[in-house]
Write an enzyme that holds these catalytic residues in place. Structure first.
Site, short mmCIF file in Angstrom:
data_model
loop_
_atom_site.label_atom_id
_atom_site.label_comp_id
_atom_site.label_asym_id
_atom_site.label_seq_id
_atom_site.Cartn_x
_atom_site.Cartn_y
_atom_site.Cartn_z
N HIS A 5 51.94 19.51 -31.55
CA HIS A 5 51.71 20.80 -32.20
C HIS A 5 50.57 20.65 -33.21
CE1 HIS A 5 52.58 24.66 -34.13
NE2 HIS A 5 52.47 24.02 -35.29
N GLY B 225 20.49 14.81 3.46
CA GLY B 225 19.10 15.27 3.56
C GLY B 225 18.53 15.86 2.29
N GLY C 267 25.86 17.24 -3.02
CA GLY C 267 26.12 18.42 -2.21
C GLY C 267 25.97 19.74 -2.95
N GLY D 172 32.80 34.79 0.24
CA GLY D 172 33.42 33.58 0.76
C GLY D 172 32.42 32.64 1.39
#
Length: 462
Positions: free
Chosen positions: A441, A34, A40, A268
């Site tokens: 490295h 929608g 999202g 949360g």
């Protein structure tokens, strides 16, 4: 009426990835969304815009703290908040348009609107009903709040409002010391706000390795964030231009309050299943609101499946993506599987924090005999060269077999480094396997090898 092999409800990371994989496997696929854009919460008002602001404000931090040390002289830049917001918007638009392109490329039908379960095998979108052999619920999650705290997205904010403030506040209270609270708290602290984090528990980042959590709190405190732990928020009162957060300290029940321009509620998230018609369709829910599924993502109603934040497990975009791909394989008649023991978690503060597998606390609870290999980034030449020597790599391995059980990193590029260990765990590797693998490295990744060496005879540069 249109007919499809699969209709997916929700266009977030779980939904759109599931749709793409279904289409790749030859299934006629549609996705219901929608929003005006796909992606999202994650791409539109979550992961991606927050990372854009974290990058911008980290660059600002580097200018103020480290440029002069490197001989880069000149006046400090000023923050144009409107331009920074425009940069964030452009980042989001580029990503969401990319998904729309992938839908066209894979011939996925985007059913624009909000979907619900009309009947077995039928999905209603607006006034239209579409047939589907299989229905996948991938509706994600939404921010959760607390009793006595009313969100208005102007003064009392969720992450959505915090990403789009009209101006930079001078003061901010963050309720909750989890990933979202610490990331967005870091953004505004770097922009000059006084940020105070109020957390119910006695430690930040619940569920994280305890040693890493303590290090992260210490480093963020040095960056200006203040922490009030063991504090139960009682309510937030909003005035014209400010808010007052009331809390009670759990140790002695004493009460106190904090005034601030804005309050970010980062306590949360909860599954978003409103308006789907789950109950009428006979889809069972768990006590905390998640959709009940079996090991193959099937709900209690034949032909209806669910993935991502709407079901149990960590609310992570990449967990949803993995489940979306696995379910697509299952729907196409193949074997789909997710290894939940090797799903990493990352906090994009500076330094970054990343983890995979079990923590020391969990291993102790299980009575598992283990060994620890640890290496500080102060022993890593690349990290020291870029002022990122704080933090460490910790690898946990079985004491007898040396198999890697978990890893926890706080330091530069931790979110990238953790995947070497994820791959190792997928193959059941030992710490010695990592220790014997040549690492270039100078790289940050040498710290991972050194931690693996520390599980055996000892690190070289410690």
């Amino acid at each position: 009426m249109s007919s499809f092999d699969v209709i997916i409800i929700g266009g977030g990371p779980g939904g759109y990835v599931c749709a793409i994989r279904c289409a790749q496997l030859g299934l006629k696929t549609a996705l219901v969304e929608g929003r005006e854009t796909l992606g999202g919460t994650c791409l539109n008002v979550g992961c991606i815009p927050s990372k854009a602001l974290l990058h911008a404000t980290h660059s600002l931090h580097e200018v103020h703290e480290n440029f002069e040390k490197m001989g880069l002289m000149g006046g400090a830049p000023k923050v144009d908040w409107a331009k920074m917001q425009a940069y964030k918007t452009d980042v989001v638009a580029g990503n969401t348009k990319g998904i729309e392109f992938l839908f066209k490329k894979n011939k996925i039908t985007w059913l624009k609107g909000w979907g619900s379960l009309a009947a077995p095998g039928k999905v209603k979108v607006g006034d239209e009903v579409h047939d589907a052999k299989n229905i996948v619920i991938a509706t994600g999650s939404e921010p959760s709040s607390l009793p006595g705290v009313t969100v208005d997205e102007k003064t009392v904010l969720t992450s959505t409002g915090a990403l789009a403030l009209g101006k930079i506040p001078k003061t901010m209270v963050v309720i909750g010391a989890g990933v979202i609270g610490l990331e967005l708290g870091s953004v505004y602290a770097r922009l000059g706000a006084q940020v105070t984090v109020v957390e119910y528990l006695d430690a930040i980042t619940p569920g994280m390795d305890g040693e890493v959590a303590k290090s992260l709190q210490r480093i963020l405190a040095k960056q200006g964030l203040k922490f009030i732990l063991g504090a139960a928020v009682q309510g937030v009162e909003v005035a014209k231009v400010s808010a007052t957060t009331r809390y009670k300290l759990r140790k002695d029940e004493s009460e106190a309050s904090l005034a601030s321009e804005v309050v970010l509620v980062a306590t949360g998230r909860k599954p978003y299943t409103e308006g789907l018609g789950l109950e009428a369709a006979g889809v069972d829910l768990l006590p905390r609101g998640q959709i009940r599924t079996d090991a193959h993502f099937a709900t209690s109603q034949p032909g209806i499946y669910a993935i991502g934040d709407a079901i149990t497990g960590p609310m992570l975009a990449h967990k949803a993506e993995d489940e979306g791909m696995a379910l697509a394989e299952i729907l196409a008649g193949r074997a789909g599987h997710v290894n939940y023991d090797a799903i990493p978690g990352v906090i994009y503060t500076t330094p970054e924090v990343a983890s995979v597998g079990k923590t020391e606390e969990v291993l102790k609870q299980e009575g598992r005999a283990y060994k620890v290999g640890k290496f500080s980034f102060m022993g890593n030449a690349r990290a020291k060269a870029v002022f990122q020597g704080e933090g460490f790599v910790k690898i946990l391995a079985d004491k007898t077999t040396d198999r890697i059980l978990g890893a926890h990193i706080i330091g530069p590029a931790a979110g990238e480094l953790i995947h070497e260990i994820c791959v190792a765990m997928e193959f059941g590797a030992s710490a010695e396997d990592l220790a014997l693998t040549c690492h270039a490295h100078p790289t940050y990744s040498e710290a991972v090898r050194e931690a693996a060496l520390a599980c055996g005879d000892g690190a070289i540069h410690a």
